[in-house]
Design a protein around this motif. Structure first.
Motif, PDB file in Angstrom:
ATOM      1  N   LEU A  97      14.680   3.090  -6.824  1.00 29.23           N
ATOM      2  CA  LEU A  97      15.257   2.657  -8.094  1.00 29.23           C
ATOM      3  C   LEU A  97      15.507   1.153  -8.151  1.00 29.23           C
ATOM      4  O   LEU A  97      15.463   0.550  -9.229  1.00 29.23           O
ATOM      5  N   VAL A  98      15.753   0.527  -7.015  1.00 33.45           N
ATOM      6  CA  VAL A  98      16.022  -0.912  -7.013  1.00 33.45           C
ATOM      7  C   VAL A  98      14.849  -1.694  -7.600  1.00 33.45           C
ATOM      8  O   VAL A  98      15.043  -2.775  -8.168  1.00 33.45           O
ATOM      9  N   HIS A  99      13.641  -1.139  -7.532  1.00 29.50           N
ATOM     10  CA  HIS A  99      12.473  -1.837  -8.076  1.00 29.50           C
ATOM     11  C   HIS A  99      12.450  -1.809  -9.606  1.00 29.50           C
ATOM     12  O   HIS A  99      11.751  -2.616 -10.228  1.00 29.50           O
ATOM     13  N   ALA A 100      13.182  -0.886 -10.197  1.00 30.40           N
ATOM     14  CA  ALA A 100      13.338  -0.891 -11.649  1.00 30.40           C
ATOM     15  C   ALA A 100      14.590  -1.641 -12.079  1.00 30.40           C
ATOM     16  O   ALA A 100      14.732  -2.012 -13.246  1.00 30.40           O
ATOM     17  N   GLN A 101      15.504  -1.870 -11.122  1.00 31.06           N
ATOM     18  CA  GLN A 101      16.747  -2.579 -11.434  1.00 31.06           C
ATOM     19  C   GLN A 101      16.597  -4.085 -11.314  1.00 31.06           C
ATOM     20  O   GLN A 101      17.237  -4.838 -12.051  1.00 31.06           O
ATOM     21  N   ASP A 102      15.791  -4.531 -10.362  1.00 32.90           N
ATOM     22  CA  ASP A 102      15.696  -5.948 -10.039  1.00 32.90           C
ATOM     23  C   ASP A 102      14.243  -6.400 -10.167  1.00 32.90           C
ATOM     24  O   ASP A 102      13.384  -6.002  -9.374  1.00 32.90           O
ATOM     25  N   LYS A 103      13.970  -7.222 -11.173  1.00 35.38           N
ATOM     26  CA  LYS A 103      12.595  -7.648 -11.429  1.00 35.38           C
ATOM     27  C   LYS A 103      12.042  -8.522 -10.302  1.00 35.38           C
ATOM     28  O   LYS A 103      10.830  -8.523 -10.048  1.00 35.38           O
ATOM     29  N   GLY A 104      12.907  -9.269  -9.625  1.00 39.09           N
ATOM     30  CA  GLY A 104      12.448 -10.071  -8.501  1.00 39.09           C
ATOM     31  C   GLY A 104      11.989  -9.205  -7.347  1.00 39.09           C
ATOM     32  O   GLY A 104      10.934  -9.438  -6.748  1.00 39.09           O
ATOM     33  N   VAL A 105      12.774  -8.178  -7.018  1.00 36.83           N
ATOM     34  CA  VAL A 105      12.408  -7.241  -5.963  1.00 36.83           C
ATOM     35  C   VAL A 105      11.123  -6.508  -6.338  1.00 36.83           C
ATOM     36  O   VAL A 105      10.221  -6.311  -5.509  1.00 36.83           O
ATOM     37  N   MET A 106      11.025  -6.104  -7.597  1.00 31.53           N
ATOM     38  CA  MET A 106       9.837  -5.386  -8.065  1.00 31.53           C
ATOM     39  C   MET A 106       8.582  -6.231  -7.923  1.00 31.53           C
ATOM     40  O   MET A 106       7.574  -5.782  -7.367  1.00 31.53           O
ATOM     41  N   ARG A 107       8.644  -7.487  -8.366  1.00 32.28           N
ATOM     42  CA  ARG A 107       7.466  -8.353  -8.284  1.00 32.28           C
ATOM     43  C   ARG A 107       7.050  -8.581  -6.830  1.00 32.28           C
ATOM     44  O   ARG A 107       5.857  -8.550  -6.491  1.00 32.28           O
ATOM     45  N   GLY A 186      24.421 -17.438 -15.240  1.00 27.77           N
ATOM     46  CA  GLY A 186      24.728 -17.544 -13.819  1.00 27.77           C
ATOM     47  C   GLY A 186      24.112 -16.470 -12.959  1.00 27.77           C
ATOM     48  O   GLY A 186      24.608 -16.164 -11.870  1.00 27.77           O
ATOM     49  N   VAL A 187      23.012 -15.856 -13.405  1.00 24.98           N
ATOM     50  CA  VAL A 187      22.316 -14.837 -12.626  1.00 24.98           C
ATOM     51  C   VAL A 187      20.908 -15.344 -12.309  1.00 24.98           C
ATOM     52  O   VAL A 187      20.397 -16.234 -12.981  1.00 24.98           O
ATOM     53  N   PRO A 188      20.266 -14.793 -11.261  1.00 23.39           N
ATOM     54  CA  PRO A 188      18.917 -15.245 -10.913  1.00 23.39           C
ATOM     55  C   PRO A 188      17.939 -15.062 -12.069  1.00 23.39           C
ATOM     56  O   PRO A 188      18.037 -14.105 -12.850  1.00 23.39           O
ATOM     57  N   VAL A 189      16.988 -15.989 -12.141  1.00 19.31           N
ATOM     58  CA  VAL A 189      16.016 -15.989 -13.229  1.00 19.31           C
ATOM     59  C   VAL A 189      14.607 -15.944 -12.632  1.00 19.31           C
ATOM     60  O   VAL A 189      14.292 -16.688 -11.696  1.00 19.31           O
ATOM     61  N   LEU A 190      13.786 -15.064 -13.187  1.00 21.12           N
ATOM     62  CA  LEU A 190      12.393 -14.942 -12.781  1.00 21.12           C
ATOM     63  C   LEU A 190      11.520 -15.637 -13.802  1.00 21.12           C
ATOM     64  O   LEU A 190      11.652 -15.396 -15.007  1.00 21.12           O
ATOM     65  N   ALA A 191      10.631 -16.503 -13.335  1.00 20.86           N
ATOM     66  CA  ALA A 191       9.646 -17.159 -14.207  1.00 20.86           C
ATOM     67  C   ALA A 191       8.307 -16.458 -14.045  1.00 20.86           C
ATOM     68  O   ALA A 191       7.906 -16.108 -12.932  1.00 20.86           O
ATOM     69  N   GLU A 192       7.626 -16.239 -15.169  1.00 19.02           N
ATOM     70  CA  GLU A 192       6.299 -15.633 -15.147  1.00 19.02           C
ATOM     71  C   GLU A 192       5.377 -16.398 -16.082  1.00 19.02           C
ATOM     72  O   GLU A 192       5.822 -16.969 -17.091  1.00 19.02           O
ATOM     73  N   GLU A 193       4.095 -16.380 -15.740  1.00 18.15           N
ATOM     74  CA  GLU A 193       3.123 -16.942 -16.662  1.00 18.15           C
ATOM     75  C   GLU A 193       3.105 -16.123 -17.946  1.00 18.15           C
ATOM     76  O   GLU A 193       3.362 -14.909 -17.926  1.00 18.15           O
ATOM     77  N   LYS A 194       2.830 -16.762 -19.057  1.00 16.94           N
ATOM     78  CA  LYS A 194       2.644 -16.020 -20.309  1.00 16.94           C
ATOM     79  C   LYS A 194       1.207 -15.537 -20.346  1.00 16.94           C
ATOM     80  O   LYS A 194       0.272 -16.322 -20.452  1.00 16.94           O
ATOM     81  N   VAL A 195       1.064 -14.231 -20.208  1.00 11.33           N
ATOM     82  CA  VAL A 195      -0.260 -13.641 -20.060  1.00 11.33           C
ATOM     83  C   VAL A 195      -0.993 -13.643 -21.394  1.00 11.33           C
ATOM     84  O   VAL A 195      -0.421 -13.292 -22.439  1.00 11.33           O
TER      85      VAL A 195
END
Length: 394
Positions: A97-107, A186-195
């Motif tokens: 479930l953590v992979h659906a909770q945390d986008k950084g962990v999932m990526r 104040g929470v971690p931010v994930l950057a992604e390319e705009k596909v």
């Protein structure tokens, strides 16, 4: 004869529809709901009102349950580990479930197992977003310079790693100045390319504890203002090869992450003929609502079978085309008055309402239509959803 008790954490419409799927099987439900007015709390007999973020509340709720499952991914992972340590089956478990909770962990995990994703990394501040944009420009063959040229590597998609849905917690930014907003929380931010994508797809699969898995047809998901508006099953014009690839990828993710239950893999179909993973959801999902009336076994019924480790049901479609259209709240609160027109106009129409107060833009239900002609099926779904919302009157 004793039937199992499923403890469902979360009282939204997904819990409501999962409960409905369990009724023919005699499955008993116990619900942990935020309020007595929540969608599922209106129809489930055994309701506990409490805060899922409180471990003692979860422990008390879990007593008497044979298995715990969810209609959202927000329960703290540590709490779920504590339940498992006390011998309570949690499905999906915290390690999945953590992979659906945390986008950084999932990526990070998807990249590790070779699943194609957009270019990404965790960024520290707006200046780091600019560096990420430059890296993208460099990857595309642009020359590195002391500072990013106007438009170089932009726009960039920024996401808070936890929380966010239906477009919330997501920003598309085109400059360093615009990138400041996501960091204010104040929470971690994930950057992604705009596909650069043609459309959004979804691959829905279900996996049981003993490893049986089924895959539904890949669907097209049409978004309006960041909210799912329409789902077409199967995705029109999708090649058999790309469809099979998307299904295989979703099954691989479910197996590698140890998912038990339903997994929705949201995808981008790119202009160069690939599919990239956008998001994961480990629960029944909006992109699978069409299965209630369009598949031999719905996503809700198969999720129940999976968490109870029963044999999974047939995921194949009942008709060549099924279209789901979300019903959003508008300025016309009395949707029941629209039933007469909609049902008379289309006797095959299936209406699913969630028991929610009607508020502008809020998902309050959905409709399913099916048939042999895609244009006709789409028109029927769009008309019913718009009539119930009150945006059309004839």
């Amino acid at each position: 004869m004793t039937f199992p008790v499923i403890g469902m954490v979360g009282g939204g419409q997904l819990a409501r529809m999962t409960h409905e799927a369990g009724i023919p099987l005699g499955i008993r439900f116990k619900l942990l709901s935020d309020t007595p007015q929540d969608s599922a709390a209106q129809v489930v007999r055994d309701v506990v009102v409490g805060d899922y973020r409180d471990l003692d509340t979860l422990r008390d709720f879990a007593r008497g349950c044979d298995v715990i499952t969810f209609d959202h991914e927000h329960v703290p992972t540590g709490h779920l580990r504590a339940l498992e340590a006390e011998g309570i089956p949690v499905r999906p478990g915290p390690e999945a479930l953590v992979h659906a909770q945390d986008k950084g962990v999932m990526r990070a995990r998807l990249s590790e197992i070779g699943v194609p994703c957009p270019r990404h990394r965790i960024v520290a501040d707006p200046a780091d977003v600019t560096r990420f944009a430059r890296e993208g420009a460099a990857c595309e063959g642009a020359a590195r310079t002391g500072e990013a040229r106007e438009g170089e590597g932009w726009p960039v998609v920024l996401k808070t790693v936890r929380g966010g849905y239906d477009g919330k917690g997501v920003w598309v930014v085109s400059s360093e100045a615009e990138a400041a907003e996501p960091f204010r929380a104040g929470v971690p931010v994930l950057a992604e390319e705009k596909v650069d994508y043609v459309r959004e797809l979804a691959a829905n699969v279900v996996r049981s504890p003993h490893g049986q898995a089924v895959a539904y047809p890949v669907v097209e998901s049409i978004q309006v203002d960041g909210v799912c508006d329409t789902v077409i099953a199967p995705a029109p014009g999708l090649s058999p090869e790309l469809s099979a690839h998307a299904q295989e990828m979703a099954l691989t993710i479910a197996a590698e992450l140890g998912v038990i239950g339903h997994l929705a893999v949201e995808l981008f179909e790119t202009r160069d003929g690939r599919v990239l993973v956008n998001e994961l959801a480990m629960r029944p999902h909006n992109s699978g609502h069409w299965t209630q009336d369009g598949a031999v076994t719905s996503q809700f019924a198969n999720h129940l079978r999976a968490v109870l480790d029963l044999p999974l049901g047939d995921p194949r479609p009942r008709a060549p085309w099924t279209v789901m259209a979300n019903v959003l709240g508008g300025d016309y609160p009395d949707m029941y008055q629209g039933y007469l027109h909609c049902m008379a106009r289309d006797p095959r129409l299936k209406i699913h309402m969630y028991g929610k107060d009607v508020k502008p833009g809020r998902k309050v239900g959905h409709v399913n239509t099916y048939g042999d002609d895609l244009a006709d099926v789409r028109e029927r779904a769009a008309h019913a959803a718009a009539y119930l919302r009150g945006t059309i009157t004839e």
